[in-house]
Scaffold this active site. Structure first.
Site, PDB file in Angstrom:
ATOM      1  CB  ILE A   2      44.432   0.774  39.380  1.00 54.67           C
ATOM      2  CG1 ILE A   2      43.655   1.949  38.771  1.00 54.67           C
ATOM      3  CG2 ILE A   2      45.485   1.303  40.352  1.00 54.67           C
ATOM      4  CD1 ILE A   2      42.878   2.763  39.787  1.00 54.67           C
ATOM      5  CG  ASP A  11      37.288 -15.255  46.499  1.00 53.93           C
ATOM      6  OD1 ASP A  11      37.251 -14.023  46.716  1.00 53.93           O
ATOM      7  OD2 ASP A  11      36.270 -15.958  46.458  1.00 53.93           O
ATOM      8  CB  SER A  23      38.574   6.629  45.741  1.00 56.24           C
ATOM      9  OG  SER A  23      37.695   7.498  45.057  1.00 56.24           O
ATOM     10  CE1 TYR A  70      34.464   3.508  44.827  1.00 56.04           C
ATOM     11  CE2 TYR A  70      34.250   5.807  45.462  1.00 56.04           C
ATOM     12  CZ  TYR A  70      34.945   4.809  44.823  1.00 56.04           C
ATOM     13  OH  TYR A  70      36.119   5.102  44.187  1.00 56.04           O
ATOM     14  CE  LYS A  96      37.413   2.882  46.754  1.00 55.74           C
ATOM     15  NZ  LYS A  96      38.526   1.939  46.473  1.00 55.74           N
ATOM     16  CB  THR A 107      40.648   0.993  34.445  1.00 52.45           C
ATOM     17  OG1 THR A 107      39.279   1.432  34.618  1.00 52.45           O
ATOM     18  CG2 THR A 107      41.510   1.612  35.528  1.00 52.45           C
TER      19      THR A 107
END
Length: 418
Positions: free
Chosen positions: A67, A128, A214, A226, A230, A261
């Site tokens: 993405i 980074d 997301s 996760y 998000k 992806t």
């Protein structure tokens, strides 16, 4: 006795009152028309757009592939100077970011080549995103070299390739370091990058910051770390928008759908027994009775978005002089595309997964296959290789999506304690 609603509907008929029945039918027509209007209206419109992003400067974090690469190319198409960051700088460089520690394809060098080929300008900077000092130095360099910063897209996410290995296990069965793996380069780095970008943008009284979020921020998808991360990105966009608004800086959260992806295509297959498919079927929290969905079956259909689709959507939002009106909002990529009239490199406008069109397309797979509407040719970042039929163009580009309003989506998914 009948419930009050049914009694109210049945009573006029029982009384033989044609006038009351006529009023009732008229009311139902109005309700249906109102529902259609709400489901088909656009959040954004292309009524007050800048012609291009020429002269504007953008930073896209995590742009070596996926993405992030699509976002960079989309901004380059619109004429922006794009700074892309990541850890894999040179073409062919070995990294350990792929599934099970395998080296991933893609690099900043290749992304810059694609941006230039699309008509933009590009500079690759090895960063980074877990290192605050490197992030600060990035923005200092942008100001020194360009004298301005107009767009920041927070896309870096270190766990993208490692998520499949985390699926199917409860949070207490994983090491607590899972939280840092998922949310250090992602949630935390987005906050840090936004701090440095906002210091530049608020002085200039202009700018756009985008968090790549997301649907997992509202509904359980992979795991706890996760989902919480998000959801926090969405809340970050809302709260930062409040503080940035007085300086005319826009902040939003972008929700791509299922995106083709490199990592997704490498961890799923058409048979539905790839790593990602298997994890989605076995994950904790999957409601009993839900039909299994083989994600691989969707990747070659218009229901799967291309990375460039997100890039074109963000570029259009950046060109919109009225974008401050949507500041703080969660904006699905497909919702922006519908409002701005965009298509991807296949000539397709993917519908949002929170839409009637998406659900009906999955349900009518056999019918769409019969009329050659299910699979659409074309590769990511390449022009479509075969012309679409008039029927395909109408179905995927013209027919309204009928997306669900956000509050309706929250009634059927997400946190039940709200």
């Amino acid at each position: 006795p009948l419930p009050p609603l049914f009694s109210a509907v049945a009573l006029p008929r029982a009384c033989g009152d044609p006038q009351a029945m006529g009023l009732l039918r008229s009311g139902l027509v109005v309700l249906v028309a109102g529902a259609v209007f709400l489901l088909s209206r656009h959040v954004v419109t292309p009524n007050d757009m800048e012609s291009s992003l020429a002269g504007q400067v953008a930073v896209v974090t995590g742009a070596s592939r996926g993405i992030g690469k699509g976002l960079a190319v989309g901004l380059g198409e619109a004429g922006a100077m794009v700074y892309v960051t990541g850890r894999t700088a040179a073409k062919g460089a070995v990294n350990d970011g792929g599934p099970n520690g395998k080296s991933q394809t893609g690099s900043l060098e290749e992304t810059c080549e694609a941006v230039v080929a699309a008509g933009g300008k590009c500079k690759a900077v090895a960063v980074d995103s877990s290192n605050d000092t490197q992030l600060e130095q990035l923005f200092e360099r942008v100001v020194k070299d360009e004298g301005r910063l107009d767009i920041l897209v927070n896309n870096a996410f270190a766990a993208a390739s490692r998520m499949p290995g985390l699926l199917g296990k409860a949070f207490w069965e994983k090491d607590p370091s899972t939280w840092d793996l998922v949310n250090n380069v992602g949630l935390r780095s987005h906050y840090v990058a936004s701090v440095f970008a906002a210091r530049i943008m608020t002085k200039a009284k202009r700018g756009l910051i985008v968090n790549v979020g997301s649907f997992g921020g509202m509904n359980y998808i992979f795991d706890v770390a996760y989902g919480v991360g998000k959801a926090a990105m969405d809340r970050m966009a809302n709260d930062m928008a409040i503080e940035l608004g007085t300086d005319d800086v826009t902040m939003v959260s972008l929700w791509p759908g299922l995106v083709k992806t490199e990592n997704i295509q490498g961890s799923t297959n058409a048979e539905g027994d790839g790593i990602l498919d298997k994890g989605l079927k076995e994950r904790r929290g999957l409601a009993p009775g839900n039909p299994p969905m083989a994600v691989g079956e969707l990747l070659e259909t218009p229901l799967a978005e291309t990375p460039l689709f997100s890039g074109r959507a963000v570029a259009a939002l950046a060109r919109d002089r009225q974008k401050l009106k949507v500041s703080g909002r969660v904006l699905p990529t497909s919702t922006l595309a519908a409002g701005y009239g965009l298509v991807d490199e296949r000539g397709i406008r993917s519908p949002p997964f929170t839409s009637v069109k998406f659900l009906l397309s999955v349900a009518m797979k056999s019918l769409l296959q019969k009329y050659d509407l299910w699979a659409v040719p074309g590769e990511c970042f390449s022009p479509q290789r075969a012309p679409h039929s008039d029927a395909a163009a109408f179905f995927w580009r013209t027919l309204p999506d009928f997306g669900f309003p956000g509050f309706l989506a929250k009634l059927t998914s997400g946190a039940p304690n709200l």
